[in-house]
Motif scaffolding. Sequence first.
Motif, short mmCIF file in Angstrom:
data_model
loop_
_atom_site.label_atom_id
_atom_site.label_comp_id
_atom_site.label_asym_id
_atom_site.label_seq_id
_atom_site.Cartn_x
_atom_site.Cartn_y
_atom_site.Cartn_z
N MET A 183 -8.80 7.32 -11.49
CA MET A 183 -8.68 8.64 -10.88
C MET A 183 -7.66 8.65 -9.74
N ALA A 184 -7.68 7.64 -8.89
CA ALA A 184 -6.81 7.64 -7.71
C ALA A 184 -5.54 6.84 -7.90
N GLY A 185 -5.43 6.06 -9.00
CA GLY A 185 -4.22 5.29 -9.24
C GLY A 185 -4.15 4.05 -8.36
N ASP A 186 -3.09 3.29 -8.58
CA ASP A 186 -2.91 2.07 -7.79
C ASP A 186 -2.75 2.36 -6.30
N ALA A 187 -2.20 3.55 -5.98
CA ALA A 187 -1.98 3.90 -4.57
C ALA A 187 -3.25 4.38 -3.89
N PRO A 223 -5.96 9.28 -1.21
CA PRO A 223 -7.11 9.46 -0.32
C PRO A 223 -7.96 10.69 -0.65
N GLU A 224 -7.31 11.78 -1.07
CA GLU A 224 -8.09 12.98 -1.41
C GLU A 224 -8.97 12.74 -2.63
N VAL A 225 -8.42 12.07 -3.64
CA VAL A 225 -9.19 11.76 -4.84
C VAL A 225 -10.31 10.79 -4.48
N SER A 226 -10.00 9.77 -3.69
CA SER A 226 -11.02 8.79 -3.30
C SER A 226 -12.16 9.46 -2.56
N ALA A 227 -11.85 10.44 -1.71
CA ALA A 227 -12.90 11.11 -0.94
C ALA A 227 -13.75 12.03 -1.80
N ALA A 228 -13.14 12.63 -2.83
CA ALA A 228 -13.87 13.61 -3.65
C ALA A 228 -14.62 12.97 -4.82
N PRO A 241 -8.65 17.21 -7.06
CA PRO A 241 -9.93 17.03 -6.39
C PRO A 241 -10.40 18.24 -5.61
N LEU A 242 -9.48 19.11 -5.20
CA LEU A 242 -9.83 20.26 -4.38
C LEU A 242 -9.54 21.55 -5.13
N PRO A 243 -10.40 22.54 -5.01
CA PRO A 243 -10.15 23.82 -5.69
C PRO A 243 -8.98 24.55 -5.05
N PRO A 244 -8.21 25.31 -5.83
CA PRO A 244 -7.11 26.10 -5.24
C PRO A 244 -7.68 27.09 -4.23
#
Length: 851
Positions: free
Chosen positions: A89-93, A96-101, A265-268
Amino acid sequence: MSTEDHPAPRSLAEALRGRDDASLAALLRSRPDLVTPVPTDLTQLATRAGTRASVVRALERLDRFALQTAEALAVAADPSSYDELLGLMAGDARDPEVSAALPAALAALREQALVWGADDRLRLVRTARELLAPSPQHPSPTGLGPSVREATAGMSPGRIQEIVATAGLPSTHDSVSAVDALTALFTHRRKMKALLAKAPAESLEVLERLVWGPPYGQVTHDPAPRLRWLLDRGLLLPTAPGTVVLPREVALHLRAGRAHRAPEPLPPAVEPAATHRPQVVDSTAAGQAYTALATVEELLKDWDEGGPAVLRAGGLSVRDLKRTAVALDVPEPVAAFWVELAYTAGLIASDGEADERYAATPAYDEWLERPAAERWARLAEAWLAATRTSGVVGGRDAKERALSALGPGLDRSAAPEVRHRVLSLLAALPEGAAPDPQAVLARLRWERPLRGPQAASPALQGEEDLRSRLARWTLTEAELLGVTGRGALSAQGRALIGGSPAAPGRHPEPQGPGDKLPVHHHRTAAPLAPLSPPEQAVAVAAATRLLAPLLPEPLDHVLLQADLTAVAPGPLRRPLAEVLGVLADVESKGGATVYRFTPGSVRRALDAGRSASDLHAFLAQHSRTPVPQPLAYLIDDVARRHGQLRVGAASAYVRCDDDTVLNEILADKRAGALRLRRLAPTVLAAQADPATLLEGLRAMGYAPAAESAEGDVLITRAHAHRTPPRTAPEPVPDGPPVPDATLLTAAVRAIRAGDLASTAPRKPTDTATALAPGELPRTSSAETLATMQAAVLTGEALWIGYVNAEGSASQRVIAPVRVEGGFVTAYDHTADEVRTYPLHRITGVAELADE
């Protein structure tokens, strides 16, 4: 807590068994199809939660990020670890937003029973994996293809060894270890980077075209060098003659580990596009609410003596809808909306006669007597809950049949949910703020991205389009109905969906030119949940109270003018409006309605039984200006000639005390079509029927009156045609209803009790150990009776199989208290109460283990 105390679940049923009652209730609330009927135990609940129909329904209700999480699990190992999922989901990098959600998304999947297991052994429900995993027939929404192991399943061992050798790996003794070595190479970032550094630029271009999907490509019998280089190293693998695929592991390396090109990860955000003073929004919406009431009344008045005919297949014809649109002075789609709204509110229906027509219902007369705000609230409440959707009128159904207004096939079960969600998004904005419609649509697409069993299914796109159209129609219809004003949610609209109405005096003052305000402190609000019927009744009452002071007070006067017109400067009281509607013709509408008096309109009032003196008195009473002389002369002139000629039935006759008038008629060439002849100096006979004779003489400029067989003048009043009592159409539910708290409590209790019965440890007797899981115990009648009697003496609990009068079988844990007369009275641990069971309905009995 130690792992020994809480071992990892081995199945979904075991995972559900480890939940508390609140978690089970949340599952049944979010997936109401699981509780109809109530499962007998947790094993049956898990089985039902894994069925295709139930899983599809659950996937349809995931937001985009939760769905992307499920799609990532479908292409991950089974079982997978949280770290592997996070990488996808968050990739090798590690975005942070994906990791938090991600934890919240995974928790939502667990709550919906789509994912189970601990973080080190995450499992997607098998049916969901089958729906979301990639295959040649159904590409994955991620754009990923099969894994190396799946793509090489039918490949010869020799060819696999050739690929391993060309890729620079040592040869192995078997294909399994060779595939493992190739997979290890493709998942090793540094080694893959070194391998691809040697690739020709043309080969890398091929990979770039396939990396985000679709992962399949076509090759010839003799591939080009750029393709041959990739095929020799397994970076492309053949799946069928002429077809190659990019293995999943290679694609993930090229994507830097991400399963999705753009995780969301976040809604528009739904931001205000324009902001107006709340007073302006409320007054604009109130004005439109009044217009809505006037439009519905005008529609029903037009159909008062019987509306259009009902088509054989049901509904209005295209021609009748066009006529209605002209009468209401609106476009045809808007006319379809008003017609459907009146039908949904129970104000119109078919009369059920042999020559079936649409007409007002008795409920319409009751509705007319209510205050204006209450009439609006009834329309708004019906609109909010309606599944009939006027926007699809003019389209085609699945069988290519035209969809007509008031006809079948207009129900769209998702409409109430979409309407409520759109209004909730508007309610989350500051008061007076109007959003960009495209932002609303983008938010809805994020909240419900999947509307079919497959993310790439053509049917899915159609459903997405339907939801977008429903949202657009909601914004338009809310404005027409006065729920919104200038695109912003009004106070009465906010109250209608259960939002908190603004307190008096809370509206901020404008800080700039015009009526606009700068946007400060943009607030976010949790989605408003759909209301229960009692809550909805309270919300409707609140909306009614807020709207009532904003609607204009009906007037009891008009302004008469010398050009034979009357101006109504606002809405008129009903008796005044009804009489004026007969005495004059409406010339223009708007903020002020203009009526025009003509000889025909005055004659219409006289035909309805009014005398000239009545009309003079009526106008003098209700006019704020003196009655103009031309209008008085018009009334007297028409009244003087009205009824001078009398028409009756011969076929028809004309009589008049003045024979010179009859001579004029006979001499007039226009009377030729009536075929008149003189019977007496004061009587003419005609071959036409009385109605045709009346119209013909009126067209010639005379003012005849019809008379009865007794010679009295017939008074012609409009006859209000009503249908028999009709109920408003019921909305078509979008799946099973959400269970209330009482039902959820009872269901969880029943499932727990049934699970206790089915999992209670039994003593290892030959009878018990021979049973398959879930099978009822079987013992003879004598053995059952003896075991029951022994349990009464010892006070021990027993495990029984029981078949009720309807033939439904269940397992129960009981503590027998008394056995007599062919019945056993026992405390039923399953039902948590004392019950009596016929012994002949007990299939068998087994003793419980000591623990």
